[in-house]
Design a protein around this motif. Structure first.
Motif, PDB file in Angstrom:
ATOM      1  N   ILE A  83      -0.149  10.072   9.314  1.00 47.73           N
ATOM      2  CA  ILE A  83      -0.438   8.739   8.994  1.00 47.73           C
ATOM      3  C   ILE A  83      -0.300   8.612   7.441  1.00 47.73           C
ATOM      4  N   ALA A  84      -1.147   9.407   6.912  1.00 49.14           N
ATOM      5  CA  ALA A  84      -1.397   9.410   5.264  1.00 49.14           C
ATOM      6  C   ALA A  84      -0.121   9.854   4.911  1.00 49.14           C
ATOM      7  N   ARG A  85       0.662  10.817   5.049  1.00 48.11           N
ATOM      8  CA  ARG A  85       1.862  10.799   4.524  1.00 48.11           C
ATOM      9  C   ARG A  85       2.878   9.567   4.454  1.00 48.11           C
ATOM     10  N   ALA A  86       2.528   8.961   5.672  1.00 46.16           N
ATOM     11  CA  ALA A  86       3.471   7.627   5.649  1.00 46.16           C
ATOM     12  C   ALA A  86       3.134   6.563   4.572  1.00 46.16           C
ATOM     13  N   ILE A  87       2.050   6.563   4.238  1.00 47.81           N
ATOM     14  CA  ILE A  87       1.490   5.430   3.316  1.00 47.81           C
ATOM     15  C   ILE A  87       2.543   5.288   2.166  1.00 47.81           C
ATOM     16  N   PRO A  88       2.878   6.391   1.312  1.00 43.05           N
ATOM     17  CA  PRO A  88       3.769   6.124   0.079  1.00 43.05           C
ATOM     18  C   PRO A  88       5.165   5.777   0.696  1.00 43.05           C
ATOM     19  N   LEU A  89       5.432   6.175   1.702  1.00 46.49           N
ATOM     20  CA  LEU A  89       6.884   5.634   2.397  1.00 46.49           C
ATOM     21  C   LEU A  89       6.713   4.245   2.640  1.00 46.49           C
ATOM     22  N   LEU A  90       5.819   3.611   3.366  1.00 43.49           N
ATOM     23  CA  LEU A  90       5.667   2.349   3.597  1.00 43.49           C
ATOM     24  C   LEU A  90       5.728   1.486   2.405  1.00 43.49           C
ATOM     25  N   ARG A  91       4.810   1.885   1.242  1.00 41.72           N
ATOM     26  CA  ARG A  91       4.737   1.051  -0.019  1.00 41.72           C
ATOM     27  C   ARG A  91       6.265   1.003  -0.617  1.00 41.72           C
ATOM     28  N   VAL A  92       6.943   2.035  -0.602  1.00 43.95           N
ATOM     29  CA  VAL A  92       8.267   2.010  -1.352  1.00 43.95           C
ATOM     30  C   VAL A  92       9.118   1.107  -0.350  1.00 43.95           C
ATOM     31  N   THR A 169      -5.971  -0.496  10.720  1.00 47.26           N
ATOM     32  CA  THR A 169      -6.512   0.290  11.556  1.00 47.26           C
ATOM     33  C   THR A 169      -6.925   1.651  10.872  1.00 47.26           C
ATOM     34  N   PHE A 170      -6.503   1.977   9.798  1.00 45.08           N
ATOM     35  CA  PHE A 170      -6.642   3.132   9.145  1.00 45.08           C
ATOM     36  C   PHE A 170      -7.313   3.083   7.763  1.00 45.08           C
ATOM     37  N   GLY A 171      -7.664   1.752   7.574  1.00 46.48           N
ATOM     38  CA  GLY A 171      -8.521   1.489   6.623  1.00 46.48           C
ATOM     39  C   GLY A 171      -7.950   1.090   5.187  1.00 46.48           C
ATOM     40  N   HIS A 172      -6.489   1.155   5.152  1.00 45.37           N
ATOM     41  CA  HIS A 172      -5.956   0.896   3.849  1.00 45.37           C
ATOM     42  C   HIS A 172      -5.993  -0.697   3.847  1.00 45.37           C
ATOM     43  N   ILE A 173      -6.957  -1.503   3.528  1.00 48.41           N
ATOM     44  CA  ILE A 173      -7.071  -2.945   3.550  1.00 48.41           C
ATOM     45  C   ILE A 173      -6.143  -3.415   2.422  1.00 48.41           C
ATOM     46  N   ASP A 174      -6.403  -2.897   1.117  1.00 44.47           N
ATOM     47  CA  ASP A 174      -5.569  -3.820   0.161  1.00 44.47           C
ATOM     48  C   ASP A 174      -4.091  -3.663   0.407  1.00 44.47           C
ATOM     49  N   LEU A 175      -3.146  -2.509   0.856  1.00 38.31           N
ATOM     50  CA  LEU A 175      -1.924  -2.464   1.246  1.00 38.31           C
ATOM     51  C   LEU A 175      -1.700  -3.282   2.292  1.00 38.31           C
ATOM     52  N   ALA A 176      -2.535  -3.315   3.401  1.00 38.64           N
ATOM     53  CA  ALA A 176      -2.116  -4.485   4.409  1.00 38.64           C
ATOM     54  C   ALA A 176      -2.445  -5.714   4.195  1.00 38.64           C
ATOM     55  N   VAL A 177      -3.058  -6.078   3.070  1.00 38.96           N
ATOM     56  CA  VAL A 177      -3.084  -7.727   2.696  1.00 38.96           C
ATOM     57  C   VAL A 177      -1.664  -7.735   1.806  1.00 38.96           C
ATOM     58  N   ARG A 178      -1.086  -6.857   1.207  1.00 38.31           N
ATOM     59  CA  ARG A 178       0.275  -7.021   0.696  1.00 38.31           C
ATOM     60  C   ARG A 178       1.205  -7.091   1.597  1.00 38.31           C
ATOM     61  N   PHE A 179       1.081  -6.334   2.621  1.00 36.11           N
ATOM     62  CA  PHE A 179       1.953  -6.822   3.926  1.00 36.11           C
ATOM     63  C   PHE A 179       1.972  -7.859   4.296  1.00 36.11           C
ATOM     64  N   ALA A 180       0.825  -8.275   4.605  1.00 34.07           N
ATOM     65  CA  ALA A 180       0.583  -9.873   5.056  1.00 34.07           C
ATOM     66  C   ALA A 180       1.092 -10.854   4.312  1.00 34.07           C
ATOM     67  N   ASP A 181       0.828 -10.648   3.223  1.00 32.38           N
ATOM     68  CA  ASP A 181       1.429 -11.854   2.020  1.00 32.38           C
ATOM     69  C   ASP A 181       2.805 -11.681   2.205  1.00 32.38           C
ATOM     70  N   ARG A 182       3.651 -10.769   2.199  1.00 30.63           N
ATOM     71  CA  ARG A 182       4.835 -10.605   2.081  1.00 30.63           C
ATOM     72  C   ARG A 182       5.589 -11.253   3.340  1.00 30.63           C
ATOM     73  N   ALA A 183       4.683 -10.886   4.408  1.00 34.48           N
ATOM     74  CA  ALA A 183       5.118 -11.474   5.894  1.00 34.48           C
ATOM     75  C   ALA A 183       5.006 -13.158   5.959  1.00 34.48           C
ATOM     76  N   HIS A 184       3.952 -13.420   5.162  1.00 29.43           N
ATOM     77  CA  HIS A 184       3.741 -14.980   5.360  1.00 29.43           C
ATOM     78  C   HIS A 184       5.109 -15.553   4.541  1.00 29.43           C
ATOM     79  N   GLU A 185       5.285 -15.105   3.308  1.00 27.71           N
ATOM     80  CA  GLU A 185       6.543 -15.454   2.556  1.00 27.71           C
ATOM     81  C   GLU A 185       7.692 -15.718   3.449  1.00 27.71           C
ATOM     82  N   LEU A 186       8.149 -14.677   3.923  1.00 23.33           N
ATOM     83  CA  LEU A 186       9.161 -14.926   4.841  1.00 23.33           C
ATOM     84  C   LEU A 186       9.030 -15.840   6.099  1.00 23.33           C
ATOM     85  N   ALA A 187       7.889 -15.866   6.609  1.00 22.15           N
ATOM     86  CA  ALA A 187       7.635 -16.586   7.942  1.00 22.15           C
ATOM     87  C   ALA A 187       7.857 -18.083   7.310  1.00 22.15           C
TER      88      ALA A 187
END
Length: 399
Positions: A83-92, A169-187
């Protein structure tokens, strides 16, 4: 600041209070409690298990809630490291420039989105993070195409929302918020009411996790009001989910009557909904599970086991929901002073969704306090096993 995997929240409170130059009395005054109450939190006599207390402590100290919980936690096992290794990949994947065309067919992308959403509810997080980086890129690319733009916007919204929920779920709240914001823009671009409501639900969830409950309540109630209770099935699903979110936030804010009203509204929506189009398992049984969670937040934690007992577990389809119920039931037993029953519930949850248990701050906090209480006493084999599974040193009180 030196950290240990067996640090309790109160210990971090004391450290941050010292850094801030506050006395226990000043912190107590800021929260409207007594100095002995703060003393019990800091010395480990009282566990911090309610979101409202955690957020109030963080606000008074001028820090993030995750500064007090210690999230995100360091990997303890191989599956955590994946999971930890995937975080940079998700950000990219969220930020990278896109190619002109998607590499996969629309049908294949659609199937993968559904597979990822199911895997998250099955708590198969390694599978989720294995598929997400490329899927994010593919759906974002599809959303920019002229031929499949609307379909791409919908699929990208679902993918980004799923990624955000996984990160939370894994406590990366700030990055999760960024994903939520982008999802909202597309929605918003999709002009689909259900998709806008879905991203409002996610934003409210993350606002609560980030320590802004009033914003979370405003987001959930405004989205539910805008959606209304008269739409298509997908819209009724999200209307109900938004009210569940509002019920939980209201409970934490001490608004028990409002919480009950939101639960009732969600129950009505659940009775008139069918299927599971967003893999959130919305329905009467899920409303009952949220009712248990609300009891934990509104000062009636001891009621959680009795409320949970009324739920027909055979109707809960996914490991995520079953584990959530056992975790909340364990929290209720702990509040009632029944340590053995609490341990049993947490161990059952661990069998269903070990990473959900290991990465949930309330569980870790309770296990640390229970472990400190047993020391070298006999009859604590189950608790020691649980502590080891959660990542708490089972001999910490013997050192």
């Amino acid at each position: 600041m030196s950290e240990s995997r067996s640090d309790w929240i109160g210990l971090r409170v004391a450290r941050w209070r010292d850094i801030a130059g506050m006395t226990q009395q000043q912190l107590a005054d800021a929260l409207g409690v007594s100095r002995p109450y703060i003393c019990m939190i800091e010395n480990g006599s009282r566990a911090v298990t309610k979101r409202a207390l955690l957020h109030n402590l963080a606000s008074a100290l001028g820090v993030e809630a995750t500064d007090l919980t210690g999230q995100p936690y360091k990997p303890q096992r191989r599956e955590d490291l994946l999971i930890a290794r995937a975080i940079p990949l998700l950000r990219v994947a969220l930020d990278e420039d896109l190619e002109a065309t998607a590499k996969l067919s629309v049908e294949r992308i659609r199937e993968t989105v559904e597979a990822v959403m199911r895997a998250r509810m099955d708590c198969q997080y390694q599978r989720v993070v294995e598929l997400l980086p490329e899927l994010i890129t593919q759906t974002r690319t599809l959303a920019q195409s002229s031929t499949y733009r609307v379909e791409g916007l919908k699929l990208a919204t679902k993918t980004l929302q799923c990624a955000g929920m996984t990160l939370k779920t894994f406590g990366h709240i700030d990055l999760a918020v960024r994903f939520a914001d982008r999802a909202h823009e597309l929605a918003m671009l999709s002009e689909e009411p259900a998709y806008r409501a879905a991203t409002s639900f996610t934003a409210a969830q993350f606002a609560l996790a980030g320590g802004t409950p009033r914003r979370a309540l405003r987001l959930a109630t405004a989205a539910a009001e805008q959606l209304g209770d008269y739409g298509e099935n997908e819209e009724r699903h999200w209307y109900g989910m938004l009210h569940l979110n509002a019920a939980l936030v209201s409970a934490g804010l001490g608004r028990a009557d409002d919480s009950a009203a939101h639960l009732a509204e969600a129950g009505i929506a659940a009775a008139h909904s069918h299927g599971d189009p967003w893999h959130m398992e919305f329905g009467p049984t899920n409303v009952a599970i949220w009712r248990v969670s609300c009891a934990l937040e509104n000062g009636e934690a001891e009621r959680a086991p009795s409320l949970a007992k009324k739920i027909n577990a055979a109707l809960i389809r996914t490991p995520e929901r079953r584990a959530r119920l056992h975790i909340d039931c364990g929290r209720g037993f702990y509040a009632a002073g029944n340590i053995e029953a609490a341990v049993r519930q947490f161990l059952v949850a661990d069998q269903l969704a070990p990473q959900d248990v290991r990465f949930r701050p309330q569980v870790r906090e309770i296990v640390i306090h229970m472990t400190r209480g047993i020391g070298g006493q006999s009859g604590s084999d189950m608790l020691r096993e649980l502590a080891s599974r959660v990542g708490v040193d089972p001999t910490m009180d013997e050192l």
